[in-house]
Design a protein around this motif. Sequence first.
Motif, PDB file in Angstrom:
ATOM      1  N   THR A   1       0.268   6.331   4.160  1.00 58.12           N
ATOM      2  CA  THR A   1       1.522   5.647   3.870  1.00 58.12           C
ATOM      3  C   THR A   1       2.453   5.658   5.069  1.00 58.12           C
ATOM      4  OG1 THR A   1       1.378   6.235   1.538  1.00 58.12           O
ATOM      5  CG2 THR A   1       3.560   5.665   2.373  1.00 58.12           C
TER       6      THR A   1
ATOM      7  N   THR B   1      -3.223  10.476   1.381  1.00 56.97           N
ATOM      8  CA  THR B   1      -2.453   9.327   0.915  1.00 56.97           C
ATOM      9  C   THR B   1      -1.093   9.263   1.591  1.00 56.97           C
ATOM     10  OG1 THR B   1      -3.563   9.495  -1.235  1.00 56.97           O
ATOM     11  CG2 THR B   1      -1.587   8.128  -1.116  1.00 56.97           C
TER      12      THR B   1
ATOM     13  N   GLY C   1       5.170  10.380   1.030  1.00 55.86           N
ATOM     14  CA  GLY C   1       5.266   9.444   2.141  1.00 55.86           C
ATOM     15  C   GLY C   1       6.671   8.924   2.352  1.00 55.86           C
TER      16      GLY C   1
ATOM     17  N   ASN D   1       0.803  -1.219   0.000  1.00 57.14           N
ATOM     18  CA  ASN D   1       0.000   0.000   0.000  1.00 57.14           C
ATOM     19  C   ASN D   1       0.839   1.273   0.000  1.00 57.14           C
ATOM     20  OD1 ASN D   1      -2.396  -1.559   0.159  1.00 57.14           O
ATOM     21  ND2 ASN D   1      -2.124  -1.743   2.374  1.00 57.14           N
ATOM     22  N   TYR D   2       2.084   1.182  -0.461  1.00 56.33           N
ATOM     23  CA  TYR D   2       2.931   2.364  -0.463  1.00 56.33           C
ATOM     24  C   TYR D   2       2.484   3.310  -1.568  1.00 56.33           C
ATOM     25  CZ  TYR D   2       6.961   5.230   0.356  1.00 56.33           C
ATOM     26  OH  TYR D   2       7.775   6.280   0.693  1.00 56.33           O
ATOM     27  N   ALA D   3       2.344   4.598  -1.228  1.00 58.51           N
ATOM     28  CA  ALA D   3       1.757   5.554  -2.164  1.00 58.51           C
ATOM     29  C   ALA D   3       2.714   5.920  -3.294  1.00 58.51           C
ATOM     30  CB  ALA D   3       1.364   6.828  -1.411  1.00 58.51           C
ATOM     31  N   ARG D   4       3.999   6.050  -2.933  1.00 58.27           N
ATOM     32  CA  ARG D   4       5.062   6.457  -3.837  1.00 58.27           C
ATOM     33  C   ARG D   4       4.922   7.917  -4.263  1.00 58.27           C
ATOM     34  NH1 ARG D   4      10.046   6.337  -3.855  1.00 58.27           N
ATOM     35  NH2 ARG D   4      10.985   6.866  -5.854  1.00 58.27           N
TER      36      ARG D   4
END
Length: 524
Positions: free
Chosen positions: A70, A66, A268, A45-48
Amino acid sequence: MKFKQIVTTVAISVVTAAASIFVYGKYFEQRRPIFVQNESGVPANYARYMPGTEGNVNAAPSDFTTAAKTAVPGVVHIKTKINPRQINSGNMQKRRSILQDLFGDDFFGDEFNGGGDGRRYYIPGQMASGSGVLISSDGYIVTNNHVVADADEISVGLSNGNKVYKAKLVGADPSTDLAVIKIEASGMPYLLYGNSDNVDIGQWVLAVGYPLNLDATVTAGIVSAKSRSIGINKASNGRVNTAIESFIQTDAAVNQGNSGGALVNTAGELVGINSAIASPTGSYAGYSYAIPVNLVKKVVNDIVKYGNVQRAYLGVRYAPSSVIANMSDDQLKEAGIKRDANGVQITDVMPNSSAAAAGLKVGDIITAVNGVRIPTTAQLGEQVARYKPGDKISITYMRDNKEYTVNNVIMRNLKGTTDVVKITSLDKLGADLTDLSKDQASRLGVNGGVLVNDIGNGLLKKQTSMMPGFVILKAGSNNITSVDDLSNALDKQKSLRLTGFYPERGADIYYYNINTNTGDTENL
């Protein structure tokens, strides 16, 4: 009512105990290989990047939802417990007699000399809390040294509140106020390192942590300055002040308990570890300070691989930028320092140092390290701190209004070598120690000795009531005239008595019994 505004810098953890460190791991066990974060293992679930801002983490987001989702799972709540402890008072009121001067202490035995253990008293236990950041899926956590300093027990809670883990200290670095702890777990949600060099003034950032013992809390602000030096770190080990301060300053709200928590960008990504606030009251009043993540990465990797930080030194002395700003024109002229120099002016070059080998001289102005411009002393300290002994760098400097660059400068440690620096019994004392100069020794009427400038965070703090200003003359049966003498004595005998005096208190002799072989100090 008018109040005179005095901005004081305070550590933002509620940890108030003495700053020695309890270590659960075994120092002599083989260290785990160094780890480097790899985006092939990106957390779930990492937003990047925020939608619509791909490739530009500095763009203003529509909201921080978001980024917060994160970051929050990767920031943990750290609680510490400091057990009650017994302190050796050092037989502080025993005065030497003329018979002792004539025949020596050993002739009369311990009873006459103050007894073996001396007076003892107890310090009550304490509990405190702070924050930390998961940096790997197998449970490595970075936090502030002052969050876990002196802790006998460390527990870690996740943001979801599902489980509390016991943690052990892997290692700590008081000079940067960083520490690494470890929980036995797998599949942990962790934050990816960002790049603090790319952080810009005016950029949005979020502070994530556990202030005032609350659950996970997110605040937002902008980067208001970079490379701030605010004067809170002090040397803890060795003979020179090795404090490194080059903070990211933000106006994100940070309070007690946020120490060790994350400063993240709108993607994040971790860009700093929140460490301090500037405040006239001790609570948040406008500005907070974070350790840049590019420095954090180096310290963490060293601690995991070696158990301590492998710090390189350039080997120069210089006047801090803040000092130059307050000097008069006459003082600057006398010192040979230019007020408007865009760089760091060298006032002394240490022999057998990297700077000496590179040909740097007094009066040179360092303007860049590896191509990175260095307008202030804080930035020079941060850049040099990113390297370990044996690394090669380039140094750019001004001399006689001409700019030169010397390449392949080999960085050295404090002893002038490229060897790996191991933790010694002397390091375990945790104190800032220096040899008495010849003038000092002559004035005090002794042949030499070791002056305790600062007690620091180690055994002297934990096991004795020794105060700064103490002069060590003997360690066990060994006469001490230098720090090297003291180091050799500690290596030979793990349990011994330090004998000396406080010059300002007259001729009274003080005794402090220490044991460097205790299991709770292996990683100091």
